[in-house]
Design a protein around this motif. Structure first.
Motif, PDB file in Angstrom:
ATOM      1  N   PHE A 131       2.520   9.931 -14.725  1.00  0.00           N
ATOM      2  CA  PHE A 131       3.541   8.915 -14.505  1.00  0.00           C
ATOM      3  C   PHE A 131       3.917   8.279 -15.838  1.00  0.00           C
ATOM      4  O   PHE A 131       3.181   8.378 -16.825  1.00  0.00           O
ATOM      5  CB  PHE A 131       3.055   7.828 -13.539  1.00  0.00           C
ATOM      6  N   PRO A 177       2.348   7.706  -8.669  1.00  0.00           N
ATOM      7  CA  PRO A 177       2.637   9.078  -8.250  1.00  0.00           C
ATOM      8  C   PRO A 177       1.565  10.058  -8.698  1.00  0.00           C
ATOM      9  O   PRO A 177       0.752   9.763  -9.580  1.00  0.00           O
ATOM     10  CB  PRO A 177       3.980   9.367  -8.935  1.00  0.00           C
ATOM     11  N   ASN A 178       1.564  11.220  -8.089  1.00  0.00           N
ATOM     12  CA  ASN A 178       0.670  12.328  -8.448  1.00  0.00           C
ATOM     13  C   ASN A 178      -0.809  11.966  -8.325  1.00  0.00           C
ATOM     14  O   ASN A 178      -1.647  12.478  -9.082  1.00  0.00           O
ATOM     15  CB  ASN A 178       0.975  12.813  -9.869  1.00  0.00           C
ATOM     16  N   ASP A 179      -1.123  11.065  -7.386  1.00  0.00           N
ATOM     17  CA  ASP A 179      -2.513  10.643  -7.166  1.00  0.00           C
ATOM     18  C   ASP A 179      -3.164  10.143  -8.451  1.00  0.00           C
ATOM     19  O   ASP A 179      -4.361  10.341  -8.689  1.00  0.00           O
ATOM     20  CB  ASP A 179      -3.341  11.796  -6.590  1.00  0.00           C
ATOM     21  N   ARG A 225       0.756   2.436  -5.045  1.00  0.00           N
ATOM     22  CA  ARG A 225       0.162   3.692  -5.476  1.00  0.00           C
ATOM     23  C   ARG A 225       1.021   4.342  -6.551  1.00  0.00           C
ATOM     24  O   ARG A 225       2.247   4.357  -6.453  1.00  0.00           O
ATOM     25  CB  ARG A 225       0.004   4.645  -4.287  1.00  0.00           C
TER      26      ARG A 225
END
Length: 304
Positions: free
Chosen positions: A198, A260-262, A258
């Motif tokens: 991110f 992105p992309n965990d 949250r």
């Protein structure tokens, strides 16, 4: 990575100071910190410093995490000045735990030419844990400051990063609330040798785009920004323990989202005064530490 000097928001501030040009000797602060786990605790294995940035030694003062190396970044100048160019590199070896903070607020001094920049590169190996929690930033009247933080970490590592931006010296003379020219902050993260996770960037130019409007900051002055980079499972457990806050009596608002992309979580806090915002950031950091490494926060936290 695009050089900080190429940031488009700096275009109006390319004139050189009459004293010393930007990046001249004495205006380039360099700091390299490398932490390793040795004998059951983390040590500062490599240190390079160039004034005005200074680190003396690692301490182990956190009673809740005595294995963790703790360092204070010290500035030997009276604050960040026009033409200053700072770079801080922090790396952690496998299983290393470190806490990096500053000895005082970052005072961005008034400027009549040019700008100041700070580049921070953070790299973690497997199972490493870093708390990067500097004291608040205070931008003085007509100051211009750009920072860029780049983090590289595997999914097993954790970075807890936070900063607090004040509106200026609120009670100095006739007040300096939002009298600075430019504050630009970018935080990005990526996996080692892999894809980016991110990028978050915010640019504040109070004279061009008023921030004391509804939908921006309104009548709130202090902005706290915390980023927790960790595994998706740990991030989920932290988010479950951090409810949103709306307290008109303080006043203060806060909430978690949250990334992105965990990649982890972003926690934002807005308040009228510094201490309530600081307290909320501390609470978030305490929950994040408990979930990610199973330790409590110290009785006297790094932010006093």
């Amino acid at each position: 990575m695009i050089p900080l000097d190429a940031a488009p928001e700096l275009a109006p501030y390319l004139d050189e100071p009459a004293q010393l040009p930007g990046g001249a000797p004495g205006k380039v602060g360099l700091l390299r910190l490398a932490f390793e786990q040795r004998g059951g605790r983390t040590v500062l294995a490599d240190l390079f410093r160039q004034a005005p940035l200074l680190v003396q030694r690692a301490l182990h003062w956190d009673a809740a995490m005595p294995e963790m190396a703790c360092v204070f970044v010290i500035s030997t100048s009276g604050g960040t000045l026009q033409g200053d160019r700072y770079r801080i590199d922090v790396s952690l070896g496998a299983g290393a735990w470190a806490h990096v903070t500053t000895q005082a607020a970052n005072k961005i001094q008034a400027m009549d030419a040019n700008y100041a920049t700070q580049l921070q590169r953070i790299s973690l190996a497997e199972d490493a844990y870093l708390e990067f929690l500097p004291e608040p930033t205070i931008p003085y009247r007509h100051s211009r400051f750009v920072s860029h933080t780049a983090v590289s970490l595997p999914t097993s590592a954790t970075v807890l990063y936070a900063d607090i931006l004040l509106p200026g010296r609120k009670h100095h003379r006739d007040g300096e609330v939002f009298r600075y020219d430019l504050y630009s902050c970018t935080v990005r993260a990526a996996r080692p040798g892999g894809p980016g996770l991110f990028v978050e960037k915010y640019v504040v130019e109070p004279a061009r785009f008023g921030v004391d409007r509804r939908g921006v900051l309104d009548d709130l002055h202090v902005f706290g920004n915390a980023v927790l980079l960790t595994s998706a499972a740990r991030a989920r457990r932290v988010a479950e323990q951090v409810p949103p806050v709306w307290d008109p009596d303080v006043p203060l608002v806060a909430g978690v989202s949250r990334l992105p992309n965990d990649a982890g979580l972003s926690y934002k806090v807005l308040g009228r005064e510094t201490e309530p915002v600081r307290a909320r950031i501390q609470e978030f950091c305490a929950v994040a530490r408990a979930v990610t490494v199973g330790r409590g926060a110290p009785s006297v936290f790094a932010w006093r």
